[in-house]
Design a protein around this motif. Structure first.
Motif, mmCIF file in Angstrom:
data_model
loop_
_atom_site.group_PDB
_atom_site.id
_atom_site.type_symbol
_atom_site.label_atom_id
_atom_site.label_comp_id
_atom_site.label_asym_id
_atom_site.label_seq_id
_atom_site.Cartn_x
_atom_site.Cartn_y
_atom_site.Cartn_z
ATOM 1 N N GLY A 1 -7.320 0.700 -3.557
ATOM 2 C CA GLY A 1 -8.274 1.000 -2.338
ATOM 3 C C GLY A 1 -7.849 0.399 -1.397
ATOM 4 O O GLY A 1 -7.789 -0.857 -1.478
ATOM 5 N N SER B 1 0.611 -1.409 0.075
ATOM 6 C CA SER B 1 -0.085 -0.073 0.117
ATOM 7 C C SER B 1 0.979 1.338 0.198
ATOM 8 O O SER B 1 0.273 2.366 -0.107
ATOM 9 C CB SER B 1 -0.896 -0.007 1.193
ATOM 10 O OG SER B 1 -0.020 0.216 2.486
ATOM 11 N N VAL C 1 -8.385 -8.318 -6.073
ATOM 12 C CA VAL C 1 -8.640 -8.296 -4.796
ATOM 13 C C VAL C 1 -7.711 -8.904 -3.899
ATOM 14 O O VAL C 1 -7.712 -10.382 -4.016
ATOM 15 C CB VAL C 1 -10.037 -8.430 -4.368
ATOM 16 C CG1 VAL C 1 -10.403 -8.373 -2.821
ATOM 17 C CG2 VAL C 1 -11.187 -7.972 -5.389
ATOM 18 N N CYS D 1 -16.733 -6.711 -6.858
ATOM 19 C CA CYS D 1 -15.456 -6.210 -7.392
ATOM 20 C C CYS D 1 -14.847 -7.266 -8.194
ATOM 21 O O CYS D 1 -14.189 -6.999 -9.189
ATOM 22 C CB CYS D 1 -14.697 -5.676 -6.092
ATOM 23 S SG CYS D 1 -15.300 -4.153 -5.297
ATOM 24 N N LYS E 1 -11.556 -6.435 -11.079
ATOM 25 C CA LYS E 1 -10.761 -5.902 -10.109
ATOM 26 C C LYS E 1 -9.637 -6.924 -9.443
ATOM 27 O O LYS E 1 -10.063 -8.141 -9.320
ATOM 28 C CB LYS E 1 -11.372 -5.058 -9.103
ATOM 29 C CG LYS E 1 -12.349 -3.766 -9.688
ATOM 30 C CD LYS E 1 -12.904 -3.085 -8.525
ATOM 31 C CE LYS E 1 -13.657 -2.135 -9.047
ATOM 32 N NZ LYS E 1 -13.061 -1.157 -9.877
ATOM 33 N N SER F 1 -12.732 4.160 0.932
ATOM 34 C CA SER F 1 -11.412 3.699 0.533
ATOM 35 C C SER F 1 -11.666 3.291 -0.848
ATOM 36 O O SER F 1 -10.501 3.219 -1.644
ATOM 37 C CB SER F 1 -11.251 2.716 1.390
ATOM 38 O OG SER F 1 -11.970 1.377 1.214
ATOM 39 N N ILE F 2 -12.653 3.096 -1.428
ATOM 40 C CA ILE F 2 -12.866 2.877 -2.753
ATOM 41 C C ILE F 2 -13.825 3.507 -3.714
ATOM 42 O O ILE F 2 -14.055 3.204 -4.810
ATOM 43 C CB ILE F 2 -13.480 1.399 -2.962
ATOM 44 C CG1 ILE F 2 -14.725 1.069 -2.225
ATOM 45 C CG2 ILE F 2 -12.458 0.296 -2.306
ATOM 46 C CD1 ILE F 2 -15.538 -0.157 -2.492
ATOM 47 N N LEU G 1 -7.736 -5.268 1.426
ATOM 48 C CA LEU G 1 -8.679 -5.390 2.483
ATOM 49 C C LEU G 1 -7.902 -6.384 3.625
ATOM 50 O O LEU G 1 -7.655 -7.565 3.452
ATOM 51 C CB LEU G 1 -9.885 -6.053 2.273
ATOM 52 C CG LEU G 1 -10.523 -5.290 0.911
ATOM 53 C CD1 LEU G 1 -11.925 -6.061 0.606
ATOM 54 C CD2 LEU G 1 -11.108 -3.977 1.419
ATOM 55 N N THR H 1 -7.635 -2.121 -8.026
ATOM 56 C CA THR H 1 -7.089 -2.892 -7.016
ATOM 57 C C THR H 1 -7.530 -2.525 -5.618
ATOM 58 O O THR H 1 -7.226 -1.513 -5.289
ATOM 59 C CB THR H 1 -5.470 -3.000 -6.823
ATOM 60 O OG1 THR H 1 -4.867 -3.185 -8.190
ATOM 61 C CG2 THR H 1 -4.652 -3.903 -5.839
ATOM 62 N N ILE H 2 -8.049 -3.667 -4.917
ATOM 63 C CA ILE H 2 -8.421 -3.367 -3.573
ATOM 64 C C ILE H 2 -7.454 -4.448 -2.628
ATOM 65 O O ILE H 2 -7.536 -5.463 -2.659
ATOM 66 C CB ILE H 2 -9.933 -3.730 -3.457
ATOM 67 C CG1 ILE H 2 -10.493 -2.858 -4.540
ATOM 68 C CG2 ILE H 2 -10.523 -3.473 -2.149
ATOM 69 C CD1 ILE H 2 -11.985 -3.135 -4.662
#
Length: 243
Positions: free
Chosen positions: A77, A48, A186, A179, A184, A147-148, A157, A154-155
């Motif tokens: 995100g 991140s 994840v 998503c 995306k 956050s998104i 979590l 790209t996420i």
């Protein structure tokens, strides 16, 4: 796609990440599994751009997190476990709008996106209420949305279901699956066995700063590989379930 290649990270004389390599593919949900202290959250923070690796490389949809951190952040995100810090005097809508503007979105763009997220996360009933006094589940949904809000490719979590009730967990998990359907990437860190079984396509297992297993969920849950790896995996999952 997230690509992590031979990444190392030390704090003082202690090396906590030891030549970690793995990929998380677009259109898939990759579960990142490890016991407390295994290096899981540190690796997520390296991806991140919160932390900088000592060596190795990380790219997010082709953007190098070391040479192009701002561009990498625009493509991500990020929601870390327990990160539900919001402005209590603002409504849920205003909180999400504020972060949308930080991402360079116009008010019109943000308003359209917030409506979509509100519907998907079932936030309509509290969207225009002040955040102060919100339940944990309501705050988590708002934090997830902010956050998104910029619709990243790209996420990341980290324990997204922590502290949520069963209905909020369902809403968040359904959104994560949406998503994936949108193509995306994840990457989700979780100890929840049900979450692993319902969401994940692939699993990456980390222990003592090293990747010890990396493959499809089906292969790993079927018990392929060494017995000690599988015992560790189920111990992590079962320990969380009983916590």
């Amino acid at each position: 796609m997230i690509s992590v290649n031979e990444v190392c990270k030390s704090f003082g004389k202690t090396q906590v990440i030891k030549s970690v390599s793995f990929t998380a593919q677009s259109g898939q949900i990759t579960g990142f599994i490890g016991a407390n202290g295994s290096g899981k959250t540190t690796t997520m923070r390296l991806i991140s751009t919160i932390l900088k690796p000592d060596s190795g490389s990380i790219t997010v949809d082709g953007a190098d997190v070391i040479r192009e951190p701002a561009e990498a952040r625009r493509r991500m995100g990020v929601l870390f476990g327990g990160d539900v810090s919001l402005y209590n005097r603002l409504t849920a809508w205003e909180n999400i709008l504020y972060f949308a503007k930080l991402q360079g979105m116009t008010e019109a763009q943000a308003a359209e996106r917030i409506k979509v997220l509100s519907n998907l996360l079932d936030m309509e009933r509290f969207l225009f209420r002040r955040v102060q006094g919100f339940s944990r589940g309501m705050r988590q949904k708002v934090a997830f949305a902010k956050s998104i809000v910029h619709d990243p490719s790209t996420i990341l979590l980290d324990e997204p279901s922590t502290g949520l009730d069963i209905y909020s967990i369902r809403d968040v998990q359904d959104f994560i699956l949406t998503c994936k359907d949108q193509g995306k990437t994840v990457l989700v860190s979780t100890h929840n066995m049900h979450e692993i079984e319902r969401l994940c396509d692939n699993l990456v297992i980390i222990s003592d700063g090293r990747i010890i297993r990396n493959g499809t969920k089906e292969a790993i849950l079927a018990g392929e590989g060494t017995n000690d790896v599988m015992e560790m995996f189920f111990r992590v999952a079962e320990g969380s379930r009983n916590a």
